[in-house]
Scaffold this motif. Structure first.
Motif, PDB file in Angstrom:
ATOM      1  N   LEU A  21       0.887  -1.126   0.045  1.00 25.23           N
ATOM      2  CA  LEU A  21       0.033  -0.021   0.048  1.00 25.23           C
ATOM      3  C   LEU A  21       0.813   1.440   0.040  1.00 25.23           C
ATOM      4  N   THR A  22       2.253   1.080  -0.329  1.00 17.97           N
ATOM      5  CA  THR A  22       3.244   1.932  -0.064  1.00 17.97           C
ATOM      6  C   THR A  22       3.560   3.148  -1.400  1.00 17.97           C
ATOM      7  N   SER A  23       3.622   4.295  -1.439  1.00 19.07           N
ATOM      8  CA  SER A  23       4.029   5.051  -2.593  1.00 19.07           C
ATOM      9  C   SER A  23       5.443   4.967  -2.526  1.00 19.07           C
ATOM     10  N   PRO A  24       5.945   4.644  -3.694  1.00 20.39           N
ATOM     11  CA  PRO A  24       7.717   4.542  -3.796  1.00 20.39           C
ATOM     12  C   PRO A  24       8.182   6.073  -3.464  1.00 20.39           C
ATOM     13  N   ALA A  90       8.342   7.289  18.180  1.00 25.65           N
ATOM     14  CA  ALA A  90       8.936   6.098  18.856  1.00 25.65           C
ATOM     15  C   ALA A  90       8.160   5.529  20.023  1.00 25.65           C
ATOM     16  N   SER A  91       7.223   6.238  20.529  1.00 22.14           N
ATOM     17  CA  SER A  91       6.560   5.681  21.598  1.00 22.14           C
ATOM     18  C   SER A  91       5.325   5.160  21.281  1.00 22.14           C
ATOM     19  N   VAL A  92       4.873   4.962  20.201  1.00 23.33           N
ATOM     20  CA  VAL A  92       3.701   4.586  19.736  1.00 23.33           C
ATOM     21  C   VAL A  92       3.840   2.815  20.083  1.00 23.33           C
ATOM     22  N   PRO A  93       3.126   2.252  20.687  1.00 18.45           N
ATOM     23  CA  PRO A  93       3.225   0.678  21.054  1.00 18.45           C
ATOM     24  C   PRO A  93       3.328  -0.068  19.923  1.00 18.45           C
ATOM     25  N   PRO A  94       4.171  -0.959  19.865  1.00 21.09           N
ATOM     26  CA  PRO A  94       4.405  -1.749  18.371  1.00 21.09           C
ATOM     27  C   PRO A  94       3.007  -2.727  18.119  1.00 21.09           C
ATOM     28  N   ARG A  95       2.409  -2.947  19.372  1.00 19.44           N
ATOM     29  CA  ARG A  95       1.020  -3.727  18.777  1.00 19.44           C
ATOM     30  C   ARG A  95       0.011  -3.072  18.190  1.00 19.44           C
ATOM     31  N   ARG A  96       0.176  -1.650  17.904  1.00 20.35           N
ATOM     32  CA  ARG A  96      -0.536  -0.936  17.226  1.00 20.35           C
ATOM     33  C   ARG A  96      -0.335  -1.026  15.714  1.00 20.35           C
ATOM     34  N   PHE A  97       1.021  -1.215  15.280  1.00 21.56           N
ATOM     35  CA  PHE A  97       1.495  -1.521  13.799  1.00 21.56           C
ATOM     36  C   PHE A  97       0.771  -2.561  13.283  1.00 21.56           C
ATOM     37  N   ILE A  98       0.032  -3.448  13.660  1.00 22.21           N
ATOM     38  CA  ILE A  98      -0.467  -4.439  13.073  1.00 22.21           C
ATOM     39  C   ILE A  98      -1.888  -4.398  13.536  1.00 22.21           C
ATOM     40  N   ALA A  99      -3.122  -4.197  12.523  1.00 22.70           N
ATOM     41  CA  ALA A  99      -4.351  -4.115  13.034  1.00 22.70           C
ATOM     42  C   ALA A  99      -5.215  -4.541  11.934  1.00 22.70           C
ATOM     43  N   PRO A 100      -6.367  -4.846  12.182  1.00 23.47           N
ATOM     44  CA  PRO A 100      -7.451  -4.929  10.953  1.00 23.47           C
ATOM     45  C   PRO A 100      -7.956  -3.590  10.227  1.00 23.47           C
ATOM     46  N   ALA A 101      -8.449  -3.727   9.037  1.00 26.11           N
ATOM     47  CA  ALA A 101      -8.638  -2.636   8.397  1.00 26.11           C
ATOM     48  C   ALA A 101     -10.037  -2.945   7.642  1.00 26.11           C
ATOM     49  N   VAL A 235      -0.219  -4.039   8.263  1.00 25.67           N
ATOM     50  CA  VAL A 235       1.034  -3.768   8.817  1.00 25.67           C
ATOM     51  C   VAL A 235       1.401  -2.435   8.516  1.00 25.67           C
ATOM     52  N   ALA A 236       1.694  -1.581   9.540  1.00 19.09           N
ATOM     53  CA  ALA A 236       2.214  -0.145   9.224  1.00 19.09           C
ATOM     54  C   ALA A 236       3.050   0.046  10.299  1.00 19.09           C
ATOM     55  N   ALA A 237       4.281   0.014  10.201  1.00 19.04           N
ATOM     56  CA  ALA A 237       5.548   0.154  11.172  1.00 19.04           C
ATOM     57  C   ALA A 237       6.443   1.441  10.605  1.00 19.04           C
ATOM     58  N   PRO A 238       6.029   2.464  11.693  1.00 14.94           N
ATOM     59  CA  PRO A 238       7.245   3.602  11.148  1.00 14.94           C
ATOM     60  C   PRO A 238       8.445   3.431  11.829  1.00 14.94           C
ATOM     61  N   LEU A 239       9.405   4.196  11.477  1.00 14.30           N
ATOM     62  CA  LEU A 239      10.682   4.308  12.284  1.00 14.30           C
ATOM     63  C   LEU A 239      10.459   4.893  13.506  1.00 14.30           C
ATOM     64  N   PRO A 240      11.304   4.250  14.454  1.00 14.18           N
ATOM     65  CA  PRO A 240      11.314   4.819  15.911  1.00 14.18           C
ATOM     66  C   PRO A 240      12.027   6.268  15.802  1.00 14.18           C
ATOM     67  N   ILE A 241      11.691   7.138  15.452  1.00 15.94           N
ATOM     68  CA  ILE A 241      12.467   8.350  15.649  1.00 15.94           C
ATOM     69  C   ILE A 241      12.025   9.093  16.886  1.00 15.94           C
ATOM     70  N   VAL A 242      13.101   8.951  17.825  1.00 18.60           N
ATOM     71  CA  VAL A 242      13.002   9.752  19.229  1.00 18.60           C
ATOM     72  C   VAL A 242      12.465  11.304  18.989  1.00 18.60           C
ATOM     73  N   VAL A 251       3.858   0.142   4.299  1.00 22.18           N
ATOM     74  CA  VAL A 251       2.706  -0.169   4.631  1.00 22.18           C
ATOM     75  C   VAL A 251       2.161  -1.474   3.746  1.00 22.18           C
ATOM     76  N   VAL A 252       1.850  -2.734   4.341  1.00 19.89           N
ATOM     77  CA  VAL A 252       1.268  -3.734   3.533  1.00 19.89           C
ATOM     78  C   VAL A 252       0.043  -4.212   4.115  1.00 19.89           C
ATOM     79  N   ALA A 253      -0.862  -4.909   3.265  1.00 22.55           N
ATOM     80  CA  ALA A 253      -2.116  -5.475   3.788  1.00 22.55           C
ATOM     81  C   ALA A 253      -1.924  -7.041   3.428  1.00 22.55           C
ATOM     82  N   LEU A 254      -2.407  -7.612   4.607  1.00 14.56           N
ATOM     83  CA  LEU A 254      -2.432  -9.291   4.302  1.00 14.56           C
ATOM     84  C   LEU A 254      -3.921  -9.357   4.051  1.00 14.56           C
ATOM     85  N   VAL A 255      -4.292 -10.303   2.871  1.00 13.99           N
ATOM     86  CA  VAL A 255      -5.659 -10.488   2.457  1.00 13.99           C
ATOM     87  C   VAL A 255      -5.663 -11.742   2.058  1.00 13.99           C
TER      88      VAL A 255
END
Length: 258
Positions: A21-24, A90-101, A235-242, A251-255
């Motif tokens: 789902l990501t733009s190059p 950087a403080s967003v809980p990693p469990r939030r990076f994988i979620a239904p849509a 699955v949407a996991a940003p870089l942990p920029i402090v 961003v990828v989607a599993l279907v």
């Protein structure tokens, strides 16, 4: 077989498809343009360090420079003044990076009117057909705007009155932030707000409401047309920029297929 083993087998057999789902990211990736009196984000730039030459005979690598909010990116709560005391990226809980849509497709409406606004009534009608929004998941707003992403001019679609791109009404943004069960909003446009949101009351309601409620944004998504209305896992996991306010991300989607 364990759950993870079953999942790995489904990936290998194609029973679960991975949809990008990501733009190059390149120097041609569109970026938001603010009024001249404000600081501007940097376009994506590569600086070559070596390429199998005297600077490094066996390796190729680069520095890169860009803004946190360039291309497909994540908005953390502290991105907006309403969330200034909230999580940095950087403080967003990693469990939030994988979620239904879920995907709400309003491409036809946006094609007819680039200033189309999603209203609470639209979401309620969608829920009546497809079921409730996912608790702890994403609402992905499909408008077909990714087809414009090869051109800065077409993507921003601006004239003398400002940009014209689809988004959410102030009431819908507030409802999504304060009453809906989702963790955030994903869009195909340059930002989560409509192009005309600078003149809304309140201005930029998606940023103000979502960030103020500790929720998130995903922007410049592509290929939402390849996802089902329900059932995808994102699955949407940003870089942990402090102390960062956001980050480009993949961003990828599993279907499930078949």
């Amino acid at each position: 077989m364990s759950v993870l083993s079953s999942f790995a087998e489904a990936l290998s057999t194609g029973a679960v498809e991975v949809v990008d789902l990501t733009s190059p990211l390149s120097s041609d990736t569109p970026v938001i343009a603010l009024p001249e009196q404000f600081a501007q984000t940097a376009t994506f730039q590569l600086e070559e360090l070596s390429r199998y030459d005297d600077r490094g005979p066996a390796w190729y690598w680069n520095n890169f420079r860009t803004g946190e909010h360039t291309g497909t990116h994540f908005d953390a709560p502290n991105h907006w003044v309403t969330g200034r005391d909230g999580d940095d990226v950087a403080s967003v809980p990693p469990r939030r990076f994988i979620a239904p849509a879920v995907v709400l497709d309003f491409s036809a409406e946006a094609a007819a009117d680039p200033d189309f606004l999603l209203e609470v009534e639209h979401v309620r009608a969608w829920e009546a057909e497809h079921g409730p929004l996912p608790d702890g998941g994403w609402l992905l707003f499909q408008t077909g705007w990714d087809a414009r992403s090869a051109s800065q001019q077409d993507f921003l679609n601006a004239d003398e009155t400002g940009p014209h791109t689809p988004g959410l009404s102030p009431a819908c943004a507030q409802w999504l932030a304060e009453e809906s069960p989702v963790i955030g909003l994903g869009v195909e446009t340059v930002g989560t707000d409509a192009g005309g949101a600078h003149s809304f009351d309140p201005p930029f309601p998606c940023h103000a409401a979502l960030m103020g409620s500790g929720k998130y944004g995903l922007t410049q998504l592509q290929n939402l047309h390849r996802l089902p209305a329900t059932g995808a896992l994102v699955v949407a996991a940003p870089l942990p920029i402090v102390s960062g306010s956001g980050s480009p991300l993949r961003v990828v989607a599993l279907v499930e297929r078949g």
